[in-house]
Design an enzyme around this catalytic site. Structure first.
Site, PDB file in Angstrom:
ATOM      1  N   CYS A 122       5.461  -4.158   0.576  1.00  0.00           N
ATOM      2  CA  CYS A 122       4.096  -3.680   0.381  1.00  0.00           C
ATOM      3  C   CYS A 122       3.049  -4.548   1.066  1.00  0.00           C
ATOM      4  O   CYS A 122       1.883  -4.161   1.149  1.00  0.00           O
ATOM      5  CB  CYS A 122       3.794  -3.578  -1.107  1.00  0.00           C
ATOM      6  SG  CYS A 122       4.983  -2.547  -2.012  1.00  0.00           S
ATOM      7  N   HIS A 268      -3.409  -3.026  -2.108  1.00  0.00           N
ATOM      8  CA  HIS A 268      -2.187  -2.233  -2.131  1.00  0.00           C
ATOM      9  C   HIS A 268      -2.221  -1.309  -3.334  1.00  0.00           C
ATOM     10  O   HIS A 268      -2.572  -1.725  -4.448  1.00  0.00           O
ATOM     11  CB  HIS A 268      -0.969  -3.156  -2.189  1.00  0.00           C
ATOM     12  CG  HIS A 268       0.296  -2.465  -2.586  1.00  0.00           C
ATOM     13  ND1 HIS A 268       0.730  -1.306  -1.978  1.00  0.00           N
ATOM     14  CD2 HIS A 268       1.221  -2.769  -3.539  1.00  0.00           C
ATOM     15  CE1 HIS A 268       1.864  -0.928  -2.532  1.00  0.00           C
ATOM     16  NE2 HIS A 268       2.184  -1.795  -3.483  1.00  0.00           N
ATOM     17  N   ASN A 299       2.583   5.130  -4.937  1.00  0.00           N
ATOM     18  CA  ASN A 299       2.807   3.850  -4.260  1.00  0.00           C
ATOM     19  C   ASN A 299       3.628   4.111  -3.004  1.00  0.00           C
ATOM     20  O   ASN A 299       4.807   4.452  -3.088  1.00  0.00           O
ATOM     21  CB  ASN A 299       3.551   2.900  -5.213  1.00  0.00           C
ATOM     22  CG  ASN A 299       3.833   1.535  -4.602  1.00  0.00           C
ATOM     23  OD1 ASN A 299       3.792   1.354  -3.390  1.00  0.00           O
ATOM     24  ND2 ASN A 299       4.153   0.577  -5.441  1.00  0.00           N
TER      25      ASN A 299
END
Length: 343
Positions: A122, A268, A299
């Site tokens: 990420c 993020h 996500n």
């Protein structure tokens, strides 16, 4: 002793254009609830996620990346032939070699651009952005294409109550090029490998090579499970909220600005509660626009920051020239934060 001629790049680097691609299929929480004991209210309250996008058979990692990249190149006002390097961050391209970046560079029509993949989860977009800035300033490439792309639906265990609802698919891309003034700040990045067990792949690929099915996880019907992403939710939450807020502040300090100077915050897109907690810890003023793209995108790991950036600009919630703090963090555990001027 011979002297090596110094490189001559641009004085500084900046993001010139951004593009995104979200798969056609929109998956509501109700679909996730078919295989886990939970509720739509619980998923929304714990993560903020209402829907996510899942890729179809033709929406491969390469295909999604090419769509996002084409938009970013057009937004930057350049042609593919002007791209000198392609950097792709992904953990869901399942061919060990060659790098998917080479396929993308070719199909976009670049002129034999340097191309490689990185694996930084990420935080991958931040890692790629830092590499791109270095290439532009050093002079090895005038324009660099940085892509974050994931098909995390392929790495999702739909029977895992802790993660089944989290992940989505998509691609985000930016073009980094020359600038006459600073527009990408110093990067604060690093890793905490002692915490690597908190986010990981359930089964390494070589376990499938052994041939002993007793060493592999099985689903509720007795079928061998494909590797998936698993995490220790509470440990990750605490780390992200407390440690990453510190990293975000360090990035502000390195750029020589304060929270009051910010226009936009693009963290993020891991969890809305994490995002809200970071906003509170950083004491961001009310005028700062905060990306919460996770609500409808889920996500998407390395793709989450450029996708959120693209949406904020497209909706007018952010505008060209705004000062934005971006921070990515995830498996490794790795992190990268910097301050940028939006394209």
């Amino acid at each position: 002793m011979a002297k090596i001629k110094p490189s001559k790049g641009a004085p500084y680097a900046r993001i010139l254009g951004v593009g995104g691609y979200r798969p056609v299929r929109v998956v509501p929480n109700e679909v996730i609830l078919e295989k886990i004991d939970s509720s739509d209210e619980w998923i929304r309250s714990r993560s903020g996620i209402e829907t996510r996008h899942w890729a179809g058979p033709d929406e491969t990692v390469a295909a999604m990346a090419i769509e996002a990249s084409g938009k970013a190149i057009a937004d930057a006002g350049i042609t593919a032939e002007q791209i000198g390097a392609v950097v792709v961050s992904t953990v869901s391209h399942f061919s060990q070699t060659p790098a998917v970046a080479t396929e993308i560079a070719d199909k976009l029509g670049t002129d034999k651009a340097a191309a490689f993949d990185i694996s930084a989860g990420c935080a991958g977009f931040g890692y790629g952005l830092t590499l791109a800035k270095g290439m532009v300033v050093e002079g090895s490439a005038e324009h660099v294409l940085v892509i974050g792309v994931e098909r995390l639906s392929d790495l999702t265990d739909l029977e895992d109550r802790a993660t089944a609802f989290l992940f989505g698919d998509g691609a985000g891309a930016v073009v980094v090029g020359p600038s006459q003034e600073p527009a990408i700040g110093p990067t604060v990045w690093g890793s905490e490998g002692d915490k690597s067990e908190t986010i990981k792949q359930t089964v390494p690929w070589d376990r499938f090579h052994v041939g002993d099915v007793t060493t592999l996880p099985l689903d509720s019907e007795g079928n061998i499970k494909f590797p998936a992403i698993t995490q220790e939710g509470q440990a990750v939450f605490r780390w992200a909220v407390f440690e990453m807020a510190k990293v975000a502040q360090q990035a502000l300090d390195a750029a020589g600005i304060t929270p009051d100077d910010l226009d936009v915050f693009i963290p993020h897109q891991a969890n809305v509660r994490i995002i809200d907690s970071m906003v509170k810890t950083l004491k961001l003023p009310e005028h700062v626009t905060v990306a919460r793209d996770i609500r409808t995108t889920g996500n998407t790991s390395a793709a989450s920051i450029p996708l959120a950036m693209e949406r904020l600009l497209a909706t007018g919630e952010a505008k060209s020239g705004d000062t934005a703090l971006v921070i990515g963090f995830g498996a490794g555990l790795v992190f990268a934060a910097t301050v940028v001027t939006l394209p």
